[in-house]
Motif scaffolding. Structure first.
Motif, short mmCIF file in Angstrom:
data_model
loop_
_atom_site.label_atom_id
_atom_site.label_comp_id
_atom_site.label_asym_id
_atom_site.label_seq_id
_atom_site.Cartn_x
_atom_site.Cartn_y
_atom_site.Cartn_z
N ARG A 65 6.03 13.90 -1.86
CA ARG A 65 6.18 12.45 -1.74
C ARG A 65 7.56 12.06 -1.21
NH1 ARG A 65 7.57 9.70 -7.15
NH2 ARG A 65 8.36 11.41 -8.41
N PHE A 66 8.53 12.99 -1.35
CA PHE A 66 9.84 12.68 -0.80
C PHE A 66 9.82 12.76 0.72
CE2 PHE A 66 10.66 14.04 -5.16
CZ PHE A 66 11.28 12.89 -5.62
N VAL A 67 9.06 13.74 1.21
CA VAL A 67 8.86 13.84 2.65
C VAL A 67 8.12 12.60 3.13
CG1 VAL A 67 7.82 15.20 4.50
CG2 VAL A 67 8.79 16.35 2.49
N ALA A 68 7.10 12.22 2.41
CA ALA A 68 6.31 11.05 2.79
C ALA A 68 7.19 9.80 2.84
CB ALA A 68 5.17 10.86 1.81
N ARG A 69 8.10 9.69 1.87
CA ARG A 69 8.95 8.52 1.82
C ARG A 69 9.85 8.46 3.07
NH1 ARG A 69 12.03 8.00 -3.62
NH2 ARG A 69 13.65 9.21 -2.61
N THR A 102 0.84 -1.20 0.00
CA THR A 102 0.00 0.00 0.00
C THR A 102 0.87 1.25 0.00
OG1 THR A 102 -1.54 -1.27 1.34
CG2 THR A 102 -1.97 1.10 1.14
N ALA A 103 1.85 1.27 0.91
CA ALA A 103 2.73 2.44 0.99
C ALA A 103 3.50 2.63 -0.30
CB ALA A 103 3.69 2.28 2.17
N ALA A 104 3.99 1.53 -0.88
CA ALA A 104 4.77 1.64 -2.11
C ALA A 104 3.90 2.17 -3.25
CB ALA A 104 5.35 0.28 -2.48
N LEU A 105 2.66 1.70 -3.31
CA LEU A 105 1.76 2.18 -4.37
C LEU A 105 1.48 3.66 -4.20
CD1 LEU A 105 -0.76 -0.81 -4.59
CD2 LEU A 105 0.87 -0.09 -6.34
N VAL A 106 1.32 4.09 -2.96
CA VAL A 106 1.08 5.52 -2.71
C VAL A 106 2.30 6.33 -3.12
CG1 VAL A 106 0.73 7.26 -0.91
CG2 VAL A 106 -0.61 5.15 -0.88
N LEU A 107 3.48 5.86 -2.70
CA LEU A 107 4.71 6.60 -3.04
C LEU A 107 4.97 6.64 -4.53
CD1 LEU A 107 7.36 5.54 -0.39
CD2 LEU A 107 6.00 7.62 -0.51
N LEU A 151 9.37 -3.14 -2.65
CA LEU A 151 8.27 -3.09 -3.62
C LEU A 151 8.28 -1.79 -4.40
CD1 LEU A 151 5.44 -4.70 -1.49
CD2 LEU A 151 6.60 -5.69 -3.45
N TYR A 152 8.68 -0.72 -3.73
CA TYR A 152 8.76 0.57 -4.42
C TYR A 152 9.79 0.48 -5.55
CZ TYR A 152 9.56 5.59 -5.02
OH TYR A 152 9.70 6.84 -5.55
N GLN A 174 2.86 7.15 -6.76
CA GLN A 174 2.05 8.18 -7.41
C GLN A 174 2.83 9.49 -7.39
OE1 GLN A 174 -1.09 7.31 -8.60
NE2 GLN A 174 -0.35 5.28 -7.97
N LYS A 175 2.52 10.35 -8.35
CA LYS A 175 3.16 11.66 -8.34
C LYS A 175 2.31 12.60 -7.49
CE LYS A 175 5.99 12.06 -12.45
NZ LYS A 175 5.67 11.09 -13.47
N PHE A 176 2.84 13.03 -6.39
CA PHE A 176 2.12 14.06 -5.62
C PHE A 176 3.15 14.90 -4.89
CE2 PHE A 176 2.53 10.36 -2.88
CZ PHE A 176 2.89 10.89 -1.65
#
Lengths: 381, 350
Positions: B156-160, B144-149, B230-231, B151-153
Motif C-alpha cells: 500500500r505504500f507503493v500504491a500511495r 475512493t483512493a483514500a478508502l483503498v489506501l 481524506l486519507y 485498508q491494510k494490504f
C-alpha cells in the motif's frame, strides 16, 4: 439473557517475526444474570478475552457460546451484546439521544417513535433525560459515562460487556458509579462481563471474579474466596490493599525459618507442605504489632520505617531484616519511625506458597460463614 | 494596555513622590497619552510582527497591489491608447460592469450590443460548472483512493506513491498528455474504436464534450491532493468508533454512512472550499487543454477574460470582469464559511 461459556479460548497475535499468546486455553462460564469481573494486571489478556466475547477479535482456537448457541465466528452485530468502552466511544457527531438510538436503528425494526420511547426509558433509568439533546463534547466525563451506559442498556442485550468503564473517572465519581452500576446490573439481571485492572472494583462489584495473568486463568471464585483462599501467590498478591506480605522461608522441624526469625508451626501443618522452599504470606491486617520487648515464641523482630495514618486505620511499614512488611493497625498507630517492634501472627491466618510454582499449600482459615456471605456487595476486609 | 500603563505609572509616582529628584527623569506618562501602535506591543508581539513582515511585504506586492490596481482600472477606460499611461485614462464609473454583464438599457457610446455580456455570463456559468464538476470528480476519486489506501494490504505504500504521481508530475506535462490522448488519433478514441464502443472518433476538445474533458483532465491532476486530505482524515478517526458501531449492529455501509462520512465532515468542508475556489481561478488546465480559442461550451471565465482583455486590448473591461469573478469567489467563500462554522464541524449526525 443467557450464560456465556468460553471453551478453551486461545488468542494468538501473529506478527511477521513473533507470535504473542494473549489468551491461553481459557475455560470460563459466566452464569445467566451473573456479574463476572475479569481482573488482572496490564497485558494479562482480560481485555482481549472481552473483545473475543464481543466479536471484535478473531478467536485463534476454542469456542464461545451464548446459552446453547455457538457465536465464535459470528460478527459483533449478530451476538446481541452491548459494550461500554473505557473512553466511552460515543459518536462525537451525534447527540446523546442519537448515540443511544443508533444501536436500535441499526439492529431493530422499531419505528422512530418506538425507538424514541426506548431511549427515553433508558435515559430516565440513567437520570440523563436533560442531556439527550447535547453532543458528547458538551458533556463531562461522568455524563458521557452515563450516556455510554444508557446506549448499552437501551439495547436490552443478552450480555453486557464492559471494558474498564470507570477508569477515566475521578476517584469520587468512580466509587459512586461502582455502586450505581452494581444496582443497575442487579435490576436488569443481564449477564455482565466486566474488565478491570482495579482490584477494588473487582472485589466490590463482582458476583464472582476471574483473575488472569499472562493470558492464563489463575482463579475463579467469589471475591472473598479469592481473597481468603487464593489459589496461588499471584492471586494472593494481586487482591488486597495494601498487598499481602511475602517472606521467603524454609521449612525445618515444624518451624518456618527466616534469616531474622523462626516461626514454629503445628506439625500437622508442617506435614502438609509439599516443599521445604516456601513463601510465607501474611495479610497486613493479620499482623499483630507489639511494642513489648519480651516477645513470645515465634515473635518477629522488626524496625518501623514509615507510618501512614489513614484516619480510621494506619499502615505501618516495618523492616524485617532486608524485607519490608506492611502492617495495618486500626486507628492511630502508637509507633514512630525507628521504633523497634515485634510482629506476631496467628497460624490460622498464615498463607504458605510453594516458592517455585507459587501454588498455595495453605490459606487463611476464615470461617465458612464469612464465605457464604460472600456476594459482590461485601466490601473487601 | 491602558490599565497596565496606569499601574506602572502609579508605581513610578509612588517612588518618585518620595524622591523628588528622580521625578524629572521619568518620561511623561499622563493619562490620555497614547503610545504609538508599535510601542504598545509587548516584546513577543513585536517579534511576531517582525516575523510576519516579509510575508506581508511579499503579499502586498503580489496580491494586494494588483487587486487594488485591478479594482481601480475596472472603473477606468483603459484600452490600447492608454496602455502605457493607464493613469490618464478617463474615469467611467460602473460602465464596464454594466457592459460586461450585458445589462440592458445602459447608455454607452462605445458599444451598442451585449454580445460580450452574453459571452461573459456564459463563461461565468462554465466556470461554475468547471468548479463543481471538478469538486465532484476529485472528491469521488480522492475518497475512493483514500478508502483503498486505508485498508491494510501488501504494497500500500507503493500504491500511495503511485496515486500521488498525477499531482506530483508537472501539471503542464500531465495536461499535454491528456490533450494528446483526447485528439482524434489519441489513445482514448483508438481504444473506444478498437473495442467497438464507437464507430467513429469522438471530439473531446471541441463541442459538447469539451467541458467533460476539461473537468476530467483537471480532476486527474488534482484528486491526489483530495486523497491525501481524506486519507489523513480517515487515519484520525478513532478505531473505537468503528468497534462501537459494529457492536451497535452497523455493517460496512452503516459504518461508512454513520461513522466515516460524519467524521470526514471537517476535512471535507475544507476540500469543498479549496477545490471550488482553486478551480474557479484555475488558468493552466483550460489554457493547456483548450488553448487560445476554446469552444464556447468550455470557455471558462478566466480564459475568456484573458482572451477578451488582451485580444481586444480592453484592459479596463477585462479588469471589471476579473473583479466580478473575484467577488463571486469571495461571496461563495464567505457564505460557505459562515455556514460551515455556524453549523460546527462535528455536525452531520444520524
Amino acid at each position: 439473557m443467557s450464560d456465556v461459556e468460553l471453551d478453551q479460548l486461545t488468542k494468538v497475535y501473529q506478527s511477521s517475526d513473533e507470535s504473542v499468546t494473549a489468551v491461553d486455553d481459557l475455560d470460563l462460564t459466566v452464569e445467566d444474570g451473573e456479574f463476572l469481573v475479569l481482573v488482572g494486571p496490564s497485558g494479562c489478556g482480560k481485555s482481549t478475552t472481552l473483545r473475543c466475547i464481543a466479536g471484535l477479535e478473531e478467536v485463534t482456537e476454542g469456542a464461545i457460546r451464548f446459552g446453547d448457541t455457538e457465536v465464535t465466528d459470528d460478527r459483533p452485530k449478530d451476538r446481541d451484546i452491548a459494550m461500554v468502552f473505557q473512553n466511552y466511544a460515543l459518536y462525537p457527531h451525534m447527540t446523546a439521544r442519537q448515540n443511544m438510538e443508533f444501536g436500535l436503528k441499526m439492529s431493530t425494526d422499531l419505528s422512530k417513535e418506538e425507538r424514541a420511547d426506548r431511549v427515553d426509558d433508558a435515559a430516565s433509568t440513567m437520570g440523563i433525560e436533560e442531556l439527550l439533546p447535547d453532543k458528547p463534547k458538551a458533556l463531562s466525563g461522568g455524563q458521557q459515562q452515563r450516556v455510554a451506559l444508557g446506549r448499552a442498556i437501551v439495547r436490552d442485550p443478552a450480555v453486557f460487556l464492559m471494558d474498564e468503564p470507570l477508569s477515566n473517572l475521578d476517584a469520587k465519581l468512580r466509587a459512586q458509579m461502582r455502586t450505581e452500576l452494581q444496582e443497575l446490573q442487579q435490576d436488569l439481571g443481564v449477564t455482565t462481563v466486566y474488565v478491570t485492572h482495579d482490584q477494588t472494583e473487582a472485589m466490590t462489584m463482582g458476583d464472582r471474579i476471574a483473575i488472569l495473568n499472562h493470558g492464563e486463568l489463575q482463579q475463579v471464585g467469589t471475591p472473598l474466596e479469592c481473597y481468603h483462599q487464593p489459589a496461588n501467590q499471584f492471586v494472593a498478591g494481586f487482591l488486597g490493599e495494601p498487598t499481602m506480605n511475602f517472606l521467603e522461608v524454609g521449612l525445618s522441624d515444624d518451624a518456618l525459618v527466616h534469616d531474622e526469625f523462626v516461626l514454629p508451626i503445628s506439625s500437622a501443618l508442617a506435614d502438609s507442605m509439599g516443599s521445604s522452599e516456601l513463601v510465607l504470606g501474611i495479610r497486613p491486617e493479620d499482623v499483630i504489632l507489639s511494642t513489648a520487648d519480651d516477645a513470645g515464641d515465634g515473635a518477629i523482630p522488626a524496625t518501623v520505617t514509615v507510618v501512614e495514618p489513614m484516619g480510621d486505620a494506619s499502615n505501618v511499614y516495618v523492616d524485617v531484616g532486608t524485607s519490608s512488611v506492611t502492617v495495618s493497625v486500626e486507628g492511630h498507630a502508637a509507633v514512630n519511625p525507628g521504633d523497634e517492634v515485634t510482629l506476631a501472627v496467628d497460624e490460622s491466618r498464615l498463607h504458605l506458597f510453594d516458592r517455585a510454582t507459587g501454588e498455595s499449600y495453605k490459606h487463611s482459615d476464615v470461617e465458612a460463614a464469612a464465605l457464604d456471605d460472600a456476594d459482590g456487595a461485601v466490601e473487601a476486609p | 494596555m491602558a490599565g497596565s500603563n496606569f499601574d506602572i505609572r502609579q508605581r513610578i509616582s509612588a517612588v518618585t513622590d518620595r524622591v523628588p529628584a528622580v521625578r524629572k527623569h521619568v518620561p511623561s506618562l499622563g493619562i490620555g497619552d497614547r503610545l504609538p501602535f508599535y510601542r504598545r506591543l509587548s516584546g513577543g508581539q513585536r517579534f511576531a510582527y517582525r516575523l510576519l513582515l516579509p510575508a506581508l511585504a511579499a503579499m502586498t506586492i503580489v496580491h494586494f497591489i494588483p487587486i487594488l490596481w485591478g479594482l481601480t482600472i475596472s472603473t477606468m477606460g483603459v484600452d490600447l491608447t492608454y496602455a502605457s499611461h493607464w493613469y490618464d485614462a478617463p474615469f467611467v464609473g460602473l460602465d464596464h460592469f454594466r457592459y460586461v454583464l450585458g445589462i440592458e438599457n445602459f447608455d454607452d457610446v462605445l458599444v451598442s450590443d451585449t454580445v460580450v455580456g452574453e459571452r461573459y455570463r456564459n463563461a461565468l456559468k462554465n466556470s461554475v460548472i468547471f468548479s463543481v464538476g471538478t469538486l465532484v470528480v476529485t472528491y469521488v476519486l480522492g475518497l475512493t483512493a483514500a478508502l483503498v489506501l486505508n485498508q491494510k494490504f501488501k504494497g500500500r505504500f507503493v500504491a500511495r506513491t503511485l496515486l500521488l504521481l498525477p499531482w506530483v508530475a508537472p501539471v503542464v506535462v500531465s495536461l499535454y498528455v491528456w490533450r494528446m490522448m483526447f485528439t482524434q488519433q489519441g489513445i482514448i478514441n483508438q481504444t473506444l474504436l478498437t473495442i467497438g464502443l464507437i464507430d467513429e472518433p469522438m471530439f473531446f476538445l471541441i463541442g459538447d464534450n469539451s467541458m467533460w474533458a476539461l473537468i476530467f483532465a483537471h480532476s486527474w491532476t488534482q484528486f491526489p491532493l483530495v486523497m491525501i486530505f481524506l486519507y489523513a482524515g480517515l487515519q484520525s478517526i478513532p478505531k473505537q468508533l468503528y468497534e462501537a458501531a459494529a457492536i451497535d449492529g452497523a455493517g460496512r455501509w452503516g459504518k461508512f454512512r454513520y461513522v466515516t462520512m460524519p467524521q470526514l465532515k471537517p476535512v471535507s468542508a475544507v476540500i469543498v472550499l479549496l477545490m471550488l475556489l482553486w478551480t474557479m481561478i484555475n488558468y493552466t488546465a483550460p489554457f493547456v487543454l483548450l488553448g487560445g480559442a476554446p469552444p464556447k461550451q468550455a470557455n471558462v471565465a478566466i480564459l475568456y477574460i484573458e482572451n477578451y482583455a488582451f485580444g481586444n486590448s480592453q484592459f479596463g473591461r477585462g479588469a471589471a470582469m476579473s473583479v466580478v469573478l473575484f467577488l463571486i469567489a469571495m461571496v461563495m467563500a464567505m457564505v460557505y464559511y459562515r455556514y460551515l462554522f455556524d453549523d460546527e464541524t462535528t455536525g452531520a449526525g444520524a
